[in-house]
Write an enzyme that holds these catalytic residues in place. Sequence first.
Site, mmCIF file in Angstrom:
data_model
loop_
_atom_site.group_PDB
_atom_site.id
_atom_site.type_symbol
_atom_site.label_atom_id
_atom_site.label_comp_id
_atom_site.label_asym_id
_atom_site.label_seq_id
_atom_site.Cartn_x
_atom_site.Cartn_y
_atom_site.Cartn_z
ATOM 1 N N ASP A 188 0.854 -1.181 0.000
ATOM 2 C CA ASP A 188 0.000 0.000 0.000
ATOM 3 C C ASP A 188 0.891 1.234 0.000
ATOM 4 O OD1 ASP A 188 -2.558 1.452 0.268
ATOM 5 O OD2 ASP A 188 -1.783 1.988 2.247
ATOM 6 N N GLU A 283 -1.858 -1.193 -5.998
ATOM 7 C CA GLU A 283 -3.104 -0.587 -6.454
ATOM 8 C C GLU A 283 -2.917 0.016 -7.843
ATOM 9 O OE1 GLU A 283 -5.471 1.056 -2.621
ATOM 10 O OE2 GLU A 283 -3.540 2.014 -2.996
ATOM 11 N N CYS A 350 -12.392 -4.675 5.350
ATOM 12 C CA CYS A 350 -11.755 -5.393 6.451
ATOM 13 C C CYS A 350 -10.993 -6.592 5.889
ATOM 14 C CB CYS A 350 -12.805 -5.853 7.460
ATOM 15 S SG CYS A 350 -12.120 -6.812 8.836
ATOM 16 N N CYS A 353 -12.802 -10.056 7.737
ATOM 17 C CA CYS A 353 -14.121 -10.543 7.338
ATOM 18 C C CYS A 353 -14.491 -10.150 5.920
ATOM 19 C CB CYS A 353 -15.195 -10.044 8.301
ATOM 20 S SG CYS A 353 -15.476 -8.260 8.261
ATOM 21 N N CYS A 370 -12.882 -2.584 12.409
ATOM 22 C CA CYS A 370 -14.065 -3.092 11.712
ATOM 23 C C CYS A 370 -15.275 -3.048 12.643
ATOM 24 C CB CYS A 370 -13.813 -4.521 11.222
ATOM 25 S SG CYS A 370 -15.199 -5.240 10.313
ATOM 26 N N CYS A 373 -16.674 -7.278 12.676
ATOM 27 C CA CYS A 373 -15.994 -8.376 13.366
ATOM 28 C C CYS A 373 -15.031 -7.875 14.444
ATOM 29 C CB CYS A 373 -15.239 -9.248 12.362
ATOM 30 S SG CYS A 373 -13.826 -8.414 11.578
ATOM 31 N N ASP A 380 -3.097 1.226 7.017
ATOM 32 C CA ASP A 380 -2.302 0.947 5.823
ATOM 33 C C ASP A 380 -1.948 -0.533 5.728
ATOM 34 O OD1 ASP A 380 -2.327 3.628 5.062
ATOM 35 O OD2 ASP A 380 -0.579 4.095 6.296
#
Length: 427
Positions: A188, A283, A350, A353, A370, A373, A380
């Site tokens: 990232d 990305e 997340c 989950c 999250c 969960c 990051d």
Amino acid sequence: MPKADMGRRYRLYPTVEAGARLTAWGHTCRALWNMALHQRIYAYEQRGKTLNLAGQGVHLTQARKELNWVADLPAQSAQQVLRHLDAAYANFWNPDHPAGFPSFKKRGHRLSVSFPGQAVAVRKLNRHWAEVRLPKLGWVRFRLSRATGGTIRSAAVSRDGNGWHVSFGVHTGRKPEAANGNPACGVDFGVAASAYVSTETEPRRMPPTLTKGEKVRLRFLEQRKARQITYAKKHAGCRYGNRLRKTITQIARLKTRQANRRADFTHKLTTDLAKSHGMVGIEDLRVKNMTKSAKGTVEHPGAKVRQKAGLNRSILDNAPGERRRQLEYKCRMHGSKLVAVPAFHTSQTCAACGKVDPESRQGCGRLFSCVHCRHEDDADHNASLEIEARARRTGGSVTNSTRSTPAVRVPAQRGRRTRETQLATRR
């Protein structure tokens, strides 16, 4: 004839006379580029004709007979200008290439003179020094910081704030390496954390490209340059004096130092990622869209323009586009694979989950929590895990997860939670 597949760049040390002549050649190349581009635009708009190297080569030969400043430039370098313009047009018409329409070059553009490989020769003097033979100049010394490692197919002499450099396009014949078998990772790229790798517990941060004192000096030089330009416009007929040129040179030296430090970190980062991992997921960022100005128009002025300008500088300082370009060829060299995945919702998904919820990422903080969960992690690092998961899937699709906890990457279908409900859930 084999093409160049690798580049080599060395520090060049021409004499004072040779440096002055190279400077003149650089301005001649810039003028030829602008004239050739203007001629192509005029011929197409006024007569509907498309010009190329073959058509403009005749005019170039005539110009060399009539203009001494064009004749002083080596013929091979003048032809290289037209070849580069042909390549710029080819890239513009290629739908798979990101290049835009060729643009005119300003006087402040970086000086560069290109030569084909047949026009230059290189000989080694000792362990640390070598010489390159340039047309009409003879042998010029350069610092042999590394071996050329192949057949020279092209050469370019350029100047930046630190001085002259010579770059060689070299054919090494190196084949892509076989898969190295190392573990995969997701990366990232950001601003606060330059790069967070999914297999690591701490982010990689780029050191400041300018020290505090250098930033103060750069600001002072920029202010002095603005005052000197204003004076030149009012009292000197827009002619630049020696003091103004000295200020511009000092600014260029600082900017070059900053660019070199940025490039050093980028090369070390991308080389380590390509060598240490069998697959690198990143990305698929649209940097041009990310760094658009927020100033708006006269009728609809933008908001927080200066804040957006500062964010744009921070994004560009981390050079995400250059990192991707380097990873593309370094992964092939070191037996790795680069996978670019869609960037949408990576910061809101997340990694445990797989549910997407903007409320899991409150504000621009570094914590991801999250609301489904109760998974907590650095924002990051969580994004890097999600990037890796997407890269593992065919084509980077956001469905059909192969992780141990399969989940569909779509926003949760529920009403908006209140802050009290979130707090109660976390307890």
